[in-house]
Scaffold this motif. Structure first.
Motif, mmCIF file in Angstrom:
data_model
loop_
_atom_site.group_PDB
_atom_site.id
_atom_site.type_symbol
_atom_site.label_atom_id
_atom_site.label_comp_id
_atom_site.label_asym_id
_atom_site.label_seq_id
_atom_site.Cartn_x
_atom_site.Cartn_y
_atom_site.Cartn_z
ATOM 1 N N TRP A 1 0.977 -1.216 0.038
ATOM 2 C CA TRP A 1 -0.080 -0.071 0.092
ATOM 3 C C TRP A 1 0.988 1.255 -0.099
ATOM 4 N N PRO A 2 0.504 2.431 -0.753
ATOM 5 C CA PRO A 2 1.051 3.574 -0.441
ATOM 6 C C PRO A 2 1.114 3.992 0.725
ATOM 7 N N GLU A 3 1.805 5.101 1.195
ATOM 8 C CA GLU A 3 1.569 5.790 2.477
ATOM 9 C C GLU A 3 0.291 6.338 2.489
ATOM 10 N N THR A 4 -0.468 6.720 1.496
ATOM 11 C CA THR A 4 -1.751 7.423 1.444
ATOM 12 C C THR A 4 -2.686 6.464 1.615
ATOM 13 N N MET A 5 -2.672 5.149 1.858
ATOM 14 C CA MET A 5 -3.921 4.286 2.000
ATOM 15 C C MET A 5 -3.392 3.123 2.988
ATOM 16 N N GLU A 6 -4.397 2.793 3.752
ATOM 17 C CA GLU A 6 -3.945 1.619 4.776
ATOM 18 C C GLU A 6 -5.076 0.589 4.714
ATOM 19 N N CYS A 7 -4.851 -0.725 4.729
ATOM 20 C CA CYS A 7 -5.739 -1.851 4.896
ATOM 21 C C CYS A 7 -6.284 -1.896 6.294
ATOM 22 N N PHE A 8 -7.721 -2.317 6.283
ATOM 23 C CA PHE A 8 -8.090 -2.345 7.521
ATOM 24 C C PHE A 8 -8.986 -3.466 7.789
ATOM 25 N N ALA A 9 -9.062 -4.454 6.487
ATOM 26 C CA ALA A 9 -9.680 -5.805 6.842
ATOM 27 C C ALA A 9 -9.140 -6.624 5.348
ATOM 28 N N GLU A 10 -9.232 -8.165 5.852
ATOM 29 C CA GLU A 10 -9.101 -8.792 4.629
ATOM 30 C C GLU A 10 -9.894 -10.048 4.792
ATOM 31 N N LYS A 11 -10.182 -10.939 3.635
ATOM 32 C CA LYS A 11 -11.193 -11.920 3.951
ATOM 33 C C LYS A 11 -10.857 -12.880 2.620
ATOM 34 N N LYS A 12 -10.507 -14.170 3.128
ATOM 35 C CA LYS A 12 -10.139 -15.347 2.178
ATOM 36 C C LYS A 12 -11.581 -16.157 1.658
ATOM 37 N N TYR A 13 -11.718 -16.215 0.631
ATOM 38 C CA TYR A 13 -12.797 -17.138 -0.127
ATOM 39 C C TYR A 13 -12.200 -18.007 -0.927
ATOM 40 N N GLY A 14 -11.773 -19.180 -0.492
ATOM 41 C CA GLY A 14 -11.510 -20.191 -1.176
ATOM 42 C C GLY A 14 -9.988 -20.006 -1.941
ATOM 43 N N GLU A 15 -9.985 -19.668 -3.547
ATOM 44 C CA GLU A 15 -8.889 -19.326 -4.133
ATOM 45 C C GLU A 15 -8.924 -17.783 -4.078
ATOM 46 N N THR A 16 -9.707 -17.001 -3.555
ATOM 47 C CA THR A 16 -9.734 -15.515 -3.925
ATOM 48 C C THR A 16 -9.375 -14.733 -2.436
ATOM 49 N N ARG A 17 -8.837 -13.812 -2.410
ATOM 50 C CA ARG A 17 -8.450 -13.165 -1.167
ATOM 51 C C ARG A 17 -8.992 -11.577 -1.542
ATOM 52 N N LEU A 18 -9.657 -11.150 -0.429
ATOM 53 C CA LEU A 18 -10.108 -9.661 -0.770
ATOM 54 C C LEU A 18 -9.352 -8.697 0.527
ATOM 55 N N TRP A 19 -8.764 -7.639 0.042
ATOM 56 C CA TRP A 19 -8.224 -6.591 1.109
ATOM 57 C C TRP A 19 -9.051 -5.620 0.734
ATOM 58 N N PHE A 20 -9.169 -5.017 2.017
ATOM 59 C CA PHE A 20 -10.482 -3.544 2.127
ATOM 60 C C PHE A 20 -9.454 -2.581 2.747
ATOM 61 N N ALA A 21 -9.194 -1.303 1.812
ATOM 62 C CA ALA A 21 -8.442 -0.334 2.497
ATOM 63 C C ALA A 21 -9.094 1.023 2.383
ATOM 64 N N GLU A 22 -8.701 2.062 2.985
ATOM 65 C CA GLU A 22 -9.343 3.189 3.115
ATOM 66 C C GLU A 22 -8.098 4.364 2.983
ATOM 67 N N PRO A 23 -8.284 5.525 2.668
ATOM 68 C CA PRO A 23 -7.555 6.506 2.643
ATOM 69 C C PRO A 23 -6.621 6.885 4.023
ATOM 70 N N THR A 24 -5.389 7.189 4.135
ATOM 71 C CA THR A 24 -5.017 7.507 5.319
ATOM 72 C C THR A 24 -5.383 8.774 5.892
ATOM 73 N N VAL A 25 -6.006 8.992 6.907
ATOM 74 C CA VAL A 25 -6.400 10.421 7.465
ATOM 75 C C VAL A 25 -5.497 10.898 8.502
ATOM 76 N N GLU A 26 -5.009 12.119 7.905
ATOM 77 C CA GLU A 26 -3.784 12.510 9.246
ATOM 78 C C GLU A 26 -4.509 13.750 9.842
ATOM 79 N N LEU A 27 -4.238 13.732 11.218
ATOM 80 C CA LEU A 27 -4.688 14.726 12.156
ATOM 81 C C LEU A 27 -4.426 16.099 11.552
ATOM 82 N N LEU A 28 -5.497 16.974 11.603
ATOM 83 C CA LEU A 28 -5.173 18.487 11.368
ATOM 84 C C LEU A 28 -4.302 19.233 12.487
ATOM 85 N N PRO A 29 -3.455 20.047 12.136
ATOM 86 C CA PRO A 29 -2.383 20.470 12.757
ATOM 87 C C PRO A 29 -2.989 21.012 14.389
ATOM 88 N N GLU A 30 -4.352 21.373 14.333
ATOM 89 C CA GLU A 30 -4.993 21.750 15.737
ATOM 90 C C GLU A 30 -5.222 20.691 16.495
#
Length: 207
Positions: free
Chosen positions: A165-194
């Motif tokens: 994954w690029p630094e701007t994306m992170e995986c939060f779940a994965e699931k295997k179905y027989g010969e298939t695997r699914l990865w679920f990712a979302e954008p990396t949300v950085e804290l605002l400065p304040e």
């Protein structure tokens, strides 16, 4: 024969791409995938992008279940023709042009996308020969076009390592179905400065 699982076009058969160049998502995997996506509440009203679309099965399913817009991106001539026929079917049921087909290479499509274009749900089912650096490059090009609450689904062989994954994306779940695997990712949300760590909230959809 594959079919639309649910929604307004549920039960309608889908045309498959002839030959062995593509790897269609089975109805069993598709049903499990959309059950999870429905739990995340990311399909209805979503702007959907289906990369390496094959027959367009995942994008068409999204349209049937209430997605606002669906873009199918497929470079192979035979596959893009099948995408168009499946898109025409669901568009006819929906009585509108929700699904659009683009015959293009994924990398070129993303490079040409307008800077302000955003997607809420993205599917990637790249061909097995696509190596990890190439997949990482695609994900990197995709990341700036994701809504902050977007979900990205990568479908690969269950024998394939987790995507780089690029630094701007992170995986939060994965699931295997027989010969298939699914990865679920979302954008990396950085804290605002304040913002402080105490103010941060969990951003990953529930499993």
């Amino acid at each position: 024969m594959s079919r639309v699982i649910a929604g307004v076009a549920g039960g309608n058969p889908l045309i498959s791409v002839p030959g062995t160049a593509t790897r269609p998502t089975t109805d069993r995997v598709k049903e499990a995938l959309f059950s999870r996506l429905d739990a995340f509440d990311v399909v209805d009203g979503a702007r959907v992008l289906d990369l390496y679309a094959g027959s367009g099965s995942l994008g068409v399913e999204s349209a049937s279940r209430g997605a606002a817009t669906v873009e199918l991106v497929e470079f192979d001539a035979r596959a893009s023709e099948v995408c168009q026929r499946n898109a025409d079917m669901v568009n006819q049921v929906l009585r509108g042009k929700t699904v659009h087909v683009h015959r293009a290479r994924v990398e070129s499509f993303l490079e040409r996308a307008a800077e302000d274009v955003r997607w809420d749900l993205v599917f990637l089912d790249p061909p097995y020969p696509l190596d990890e650096p190439a997949l990482n490059a695609v994900l990197t090009k995709l990341a700036p076009h994701l809504d902050e609450a977007a979900v990205v689904v990568v479908e690969r062989s269950s024998r394939t390592a987790e995507p780089d994954w690029p630094e701007t994306m992170e995986c939060f779940a994965e699931k295997k179905y027989g010969e298939t695997r699914l990865w679920f990712a979302e954008p990396t949300v950085e804290l605002l400065p304040e913002a402080s760590p105490e103010d941060a909230t969990e951003t990953a959809p529930g499993d």
